[in-house]
Design a protein around this motif. Structure first.
Motif, PDB file in Angstrom:
ATOM      1  N   ILE A  52      58.993 -21.573 -30.411  1.00 29.60           N
ATOM      2  CA  ILE A  52      58.627 -21.774 -31.854  1.00 29.60           C
ATOM      3  C   ILE A  52      57.215 -21.034 -32.132  1.00 29.60           C
ATOM      4  N   GLN A  53      56.343 -20.813 -30.908  1.00 27.50           N
ATOM      5  CA  GLN A  53      55.166 -19.944 -31.200  1.00 27.50           C
ATOM      6  C   GLN A  53      55.493 -18.550 -31.662  1.00 27.50           C
ATOM      7  N   LYS A  86      68.472 -29.950 -28.909  1.00 25.90           N
ATOM      8  CA  LYS A  86      68.243 -31.222 -28.258  1.00 25.90           C
ATOM      9  C   LYS A  86      66.765 -31.633 -28.508  1.00 25.90           C
ATOM     10  N   LYS A  87      65.722 -30.705 -28.506  1.00 27.60           N
ATOM     11  CA  LYS A  87      64.222 -30.928 -28.749  1.00 27.60           C
ATOM     12  C   LYS A  87      63.922 -30.901 -30.091  1.00 27.60           C
ATOM     13  N   THR A  88      64.561 -30.182 -31.064  1.00 23.65           N
ATOM     14  CA  THR A  88      64.092 -30.258 -32.305  1.00 23.65           C
ATOM     15  C   THR A  88      64.662 -30.812 -33.464  1.00 23.65           C
ATOM     16  N   SER A  94      49.955 -27.872 -15.615  1.00 30.07           N
ATOM     17  CA  SER A  94      49.349 -26.805 -16.849  1.00 30.07           C
ATOM     18  C   SER A  94      50.784 -26.294 -17.368  1.00 30.07           C
ATOM     19  N   ILE A  95      51.929 -26.271 -16.960  1.00 27.86           N
ATOM     20  CA  ILE A  95      53.025 -25.850 -17.318  1.00 27.86           C
ATOM     21  C   ILE A  95      53.841 -26.887 -18.117  1.00 27.86           C
ATOM     22  N   TRP A  96      53.800 -27.844 -17.470  1.00 31.20           N
ATOM     23  CA  TRP A  96      54.619 -28.996 -18.032  1.00 31.20           C
ATOM     24  C   TRP A  96      53.842 -30.317 -18.139  1.00 31.20           C
ATOM     25  N   ILE A  97      53.620 -30.809 -19.482  1.00 34.47           N
ATOM     26  CA  ILE A  97      52.932 -31.970 -19.668  1.00 34.47           C
ATOM     27  C   ILE A  97      53.995 -33.145 -20.250  1.00 34.47           C
ATOM     28  N   ALA A 115      60.050 -31.111 -28.129  1.00 31.24           N
ATOM     29  CA  ALA A 115      59.885 -29.674 -28.474  1.00 31.24           C
ATOM     30  C   ALA A 115      58.609 -29.211 -28.096  1.00 31.24           C
ATOM     31  N   ILE A 116      57.487 -29.914 -28.546  1.00 38.49           N
ATOM     32  CA  ILE A 116      56.060 -29.188 -28.207  1.00 38.49           C
ATOM     33  C   ILE A 116      55.878 -29.420 -26.713  1.00 38.49           C
ATOM     34  N   SER A 117      56.096 -30.271 -26.119  1.00 35.23           N
ATOM     35  CA  SER A 117      55.869 -30.487 -24.509  1.00 35.23           C
ATOM     36  C   SER A 117      56.761 -29.657 -23.890  1.00 35.23           C
ATOM     37  N   HIS A 118      57.894 -29.016 -24.289  1.00 35.30           N
ATOM     38  CA  HIS A 118      58.842 -28.520 -23.424  1.00 35.30           C
ATOM     39  C   HIS A 118      58.253 -26.845 -23.492  1.00 35.30           C
ATOM     40  N   PRO A 119      57.951 -26.450 -22.276  1.00 39.62           N
ATOM     41  CA  PRO A 119      57.332 -25.049 -22.460  1.00 39.62           C
ATOM     42  C   PRO A 119      58.187 -23.842 -22.983  1.00 39.62           C
TER      43      PRO A 119
END
Length: 299
Positions: A199-200, A232-234, A156-159, A189-193
Motif C-alpha cells: 500500500i505504501q 483477503k486483507k483489503t 515491531s514487525i507485526w502488531i 490490511a494496515i496491520s499486515h506488514p
C-alpha cells in the motif's frame, strides 16, 4: 491432473487447441469448453479450473474482462491468452491483471503451446507448495500458515489488531496519509506488514509500472499468495486498488490543473489513453472530461 477450461468463440480454433495437445501427458485434463467469457464465468464459478486458455476478442464478454472478473471474485486460475496480431493493448491489460502468458493464434505451434503448458504446470506446482516446503491444501491454508509465522515475529514487525500497541499505532502515524489519499482499506490490511508495504509503495509510486509480479518480488512472496493475501486483507484485488489510487490522483489533476486528459493519464500511470478513460469511467461513471466539467460547474 490440472483442470483446463478452453474459452474461444471460433469452434475450429477451439477444436484445434483441444486436439493438437496430448493434455494428459503434460498433466492436464480439459474439463470443459465455452464460446465466450459469459459462459466461461458461469463454469468457473461452478468448478474453478486450474488453467483457462481464453481468446481475447469474443462476443458478450472478452477474455480480458473474463480475467478481470475472475480476479475480482477471488478465483486464482492461471490464464493463457490467445490473441491475433494487433491486439497487444489487450494483451498488456491481460498481463496487468495477472495472465501467465499469451500465444499468437496465427503462429501457434504444438511446441510453443507445450512449452507454455509446462511452464504453467511448474507454476501451479509451486503454488501448491506451502510455507516451509510443505504441501498446503488450498490458498487459505497457506494464508493461515504464513500469518501464524508472521505473528511469531517481533512486535515491531507485526502488531496485533486487538493490542494496545495497535490502537496507539492506529491513532498515530500508521498509514493515515496513505489512506487519506486513496481508497479506504481495513485495519487488517494496515496491520499486515507485507500488505502495508505494498500500500505504501503504491501510494508513493503509483505513476510507475506496477504489476502483481513486481509487488510479489518487492515483498519477496509468491504471486498467487500476494494476490490472495491482498484481496483477503483489503477486499480489493491489487490491480483494482492500484486503479483506484490512480483515479483519485487523476481527479486532483482534473480539478486543480488545466493539463490535457491524456497527459494526466500518463502522469498517474496509465500508458494508454483509452484504457485510462475506460478505468476512470468504470470507477466514477464519468469520463475524465465530464468529471472536470461537472466540478467546474459545481464550484
Amino acid at each position: 491432473m490440472w483442470k483446463v477450461l478452453l474459452v474461444e468463440d471460433e469452434v475450429f480454433v477451439r477444436e484445434s487447441v483441444r486436439e493438437i495437445i496430448a493434455w494428459e501427458e503434460l498433466g492436464f485434463t480439459v474439463m470443459g469448453e465455452a464460446g465466450n467469457g459469459s459462459e466461461a464465468l458461469v463454469m468457473i464459478r461452478r468448478d474453478p479450473p486450474d488453467l483457462v486458455l481464453a481468446d481475447i476478442v469474443m462476443p458478450e464478454m472478452d477474455g480480458v474482462e473474463l480475467l478481470r472478473r475472475t480476479r475480482e471474485e477471488g478465483y486464482r486460475s492461471r490464464f493463457i491468452m490467445l490473441t491475433c496480431i494487433g491486439e497487444f493493448e489487450y494483451v498488456r491489460q491481460a498481463m496487468e491483471y495477472g495472465a501467465s502468458n499469451y500465444i499468437l493464434k496465427l503462429s501457434m505451434s504444438v511446441n510453443s503451446l507445450r512449452d507454455t503448458l509446462r511452464k504453467v504446470s511448474a507454476e501451479l506446482a509451486r503454488d501448491r507448495t506451502g510455507v516451509g516446503g510443505q504441501t498446503a491444501g488450498s490458498p487459505t491454508d497457506r494464508l493461515v500458515a504464513e500469518e501464524q509465522q508472521l505473528r511469531q515475529l517481533p512486535s515491531s514487525i507485526w502488531i496485533s489488531e486487538d493490542s494496545p500497541e495497535y490502537r496507539a499505532y492506529e491513532g498515530g502515524n500508521r498509514a493515515a496519509d496513505v489512506q487519506s489519499r486513496g481508497p479506504k482499506v481495513g485495519e487488517a490490511a494496515i496491520s499486515h506488514p507485507e500488505v502495508y508495504k505494498i500500500i505504501q509503495y503504491i501510494s508513493e509510486n503509483y505513476s510507475q509500472d506496477i504489476t502483481v509480479k513486481s509487488m510479489a518480488q518487492y515483498v519477496m512472496m509468491g504471486e498467487n499468495y500476494v494476490s490472495a493475501l491482498f484481496k483477503k486483507k483489503t477486499g480489493l484485488t491489487l490491480i483494482h486498488y492500484l486503479h483506484e489510487i490512480r483515479v483519485e490522483k487523476a481527479k486532483e489533476y482534473l480539478i486543480h490543473t488545466e493539463l490535457p486528459v491524456h497527459e494526466i493519464g500518463h502522469r498517474v500511470g496509465f500508458v494508454n489513453d483509452n484504457y485510462f478513460i475506460k478505468i476512470f469511467k468504470r470507477l466514477t461513471q464519468q469520463t475524465p472530461s465530464k468529471y472536470r466539467q461537472w466540478n467546474k460547474t459545481a464550484r
